[in-house]
Design an enzyme around this catalytic site. Structure first.
Site, PDB file in Angstrom:
ATOM      1  NE  ARG A  59      -2.023  -2.793   2.527  1.00  0.00           N
ATOM      2  CZ  ARG A  59      -2.039  -3.278   3.751  1.00  0.00           C
ATOM      3  NH1 ARG A  59      -2.723  -2.674   4.685  1.00  0.00           N
ATOM      4  NH2 ARG A  59      -1.375  -4.373   4.045  1.00  0.00           N
ATOM      5  CD  GLU A  96      -0.608  -6.416  14.383  1.00  0.00           C
ATOM      6  OE1 GLU A  96      -0.636  -5.721  13.364  1.00  0.00           O
ATOM      7  OE2 GLU A  96      -1.514  -6.414  15.237  1.00  0.00           O
TER       8      GLU A  96
HETATM    9  C1  PRP Z   1       1.404  -4.118   6.458  1.00  0.00           C
HETATM   10  C2  PRP Z   1       1.477  -2.620   6.338  1.00  0.00           C
HETATM   11  C3  PRP Z   1       2.921  -2.344   6.653  1.00  0.00           C
HETATM   12  C4  PRP Z   1       3.250  -3.404   7.669  1.00  0.00           C
HETATM   13  C5  PRP Z   1       3.285  -2.811   9.045  1.00  0.00           C
HETATM   14  O1  PRP Z   1       1.889  -4.700   5.297  1.00  0.00           O
HETATM   15  O2  PRP Z   1       1.101  -2.175   5.049  1.00  0.00           O
HETATM   16  O3  PRP Z   1       3.751  -2.467   5.507  1.00  0.00           O
HETATM   17  O4  PRP Z   1       2.224  -4.397   7.593  1.00  0.00           O
HETATM   18  O5  PRP Z   1       3.563  -3.757  10.020  1.00  0.00           O
HETATM   19  P1  PRP Z   1       4.829  -3.668  10.984  1.00  0.00           P
HETATM   20  O6  PRP Z   1       4.973  -2.240  11.433  1.00  0.00           O
HETATM   21  O7  PRP Z   1       4.511  -4.603  12.111  1.00  0.00           O
HETATM   22  O8  PRP Z   1       6.025  -4.122  10.207  1.00  0.00           O
HETATM   23  P2  PRP Z   1       1.861  -6.267   5.095  1.00  0.00           P
HETATM   24  O9  PRP Z   1       3.079  -6.862   5.731  1.00  0.00           O
HETATM   25  O10 PRP Z   1       0.525  -6.781   5.519  1.00  0.00           O
HETATM   26  O11 PRP Z   1       2.112  -6.440   3.549  1.00  0.00           O
HETATM   27  P3  PRP Z   1       1.236  -6.058   2.255  1.00  0.00           P
HETATM   28  O12 PRP Z   1       1.058  -4.551   2.283  1.00  0.00           O
HETATM   29  O13 PRP Z   1       2.111  -6.490   1.130  1.00  0.00           O
HETATM   30  O14 PRP Z   1      -0.054  -6.794   2.346  1.00  0.00           O
HETATM   31  N1  ADE Z   2       0.011  -4.547   9.299  1.00  0.00           N
HETATM   32  C1  ADE Z   2       0.343  -4.942  10.518  1.00  0.00           C
HETATM   33  N2  ADE Z   2      -0.699  -4.839  11.357  1.00  0.00           N
HETATM   34  C2  ADE Z   2      -1.734  -4.369  10.611  1.00  0.00           C
HETATM   35  C3  ADE Z   2      -3.066  -4.040  10.904  1.00  0.00           C
HETATM   36  N3  ADE Z   2      -3.562  -4.167  12.125  1.00  0.00           N
HETATM   37  N4  ADE Z   2      -3.843  -3.570   9.899  1.00  0.00           N
HETATM   38  C4  ADE Z   2      -3.330  -3.445   8.659  1.00  0.00           C
HETATM   39  N5  ADE Z   2      -2.081  -3.743   8.324  1.00  0.00           N
HETATM   40  C5  ADE Z   2      -1.291  -4.197   9.300  1.00  0.00           C
END
Ligand code: PRP
Ligand code: ADE
Length: 172
Positions: A59, A96
């Site tokens: 995103r 997470e």
């Molecule tokens: C989500 C979000 C961040 C990350 C934050 O991405 O868009 O990039 O998690 O989490 P953190 O601070 O614990 O590292 P995700 O890993 O779900 O990947 P995606 O956007 O490719 O679905």
């Molecule tokens: N990436 C890690 N935690 C998330 C949450 N709660 N919602 C969306 N993206 C995430």
């Protein structure tokens, strides 16, 4: 008047039980909401020199592209392992709900370039920290880290501030 937060919905138990997933697709889909988010993300950096915008998959690409266009600077992606075609450097991290590796092309940034790093959400800060490490390993300088959502209870902001980062987020 609606705020950025009003356009974001929360989906319980996605992608795993116990995760309250913040879904920004509803913000991105709304022309007023999306413009408001881009304008507010840029606001703290008005007048600051920025050479590149780096976006974190996935995103962060949507936000980073719009911000780079607005600043008339280039956009550089940090991607999950195995997606970038040319020579890369990689960084492992935990998040997470799992573990992952991210990469950047090793010629994507030049030493000394001032980078604004963007993503939709800051949770544990693992993804952002990995991004910062990749940017710094190429000799560039992170001048700001901008997010739509900060979940401070997960410790990401504290982690980035300990690294000396300037962190901005629009809502919690
Ligand atoms: C989500 C979000 C961040 C990350 C934050 O991405 O868009 O990039 O998690 O989490 P953190 O601070 O614990 O590292 P995700 O890993 O779900 O990947 P995606 O956007 O490719 O679905
Ligand atoms: N990436 C890690 N935690 C998330 C949450 N709660 N919602 C969306 N993206 C995430």
């Amino acid at each position: 008047m609606k705020t950025v937060q009003d356009y974001i919905r929360t989906i319980p138990d996605f992608p795993h039980e116990g995760i309250m997933f913040r879904d920004v697709t509803t913000l991105f889909a709304d022309p007023r909401g999306f413009r408001m988010a881009i304008d507010q993300l840029l606001h703290p950096y008005a007048g600051q020199p920025i050479d590149r915008v780096v976006g974190l998959e996935a995103r962060g690409f949507i936000l980073g592209g719009a911000i780079a266009h607005q600043l008339s600077v280039g956009f550089v992606p940090i991607r999950k392992k195995g997606k970038l075609p040319a020579k890369t450097i990689e960084q492992a991290y935990t998040l997470e709900y799992g573990e992952a590796v991210v990469e950047i092309h090793d010629d994507a940034l030049q030493p000394g370039e001032r980078v604004l790093m963007v993503d939709d959400l800051l949770a544990t800060g693992g993804t952002a920290e990995a991004g910062i490490k990749l940017i710094e390993r190429l000799g560039a300088v992170v001048t700001g880290c901008a997010f739509i959502i900060d979940l401070p209870e997960l410790g990401g902001r504290a982690k980035l501030e300990e690294l000396g980062m300037d962190v901005h987020a629009l809502c919690a």
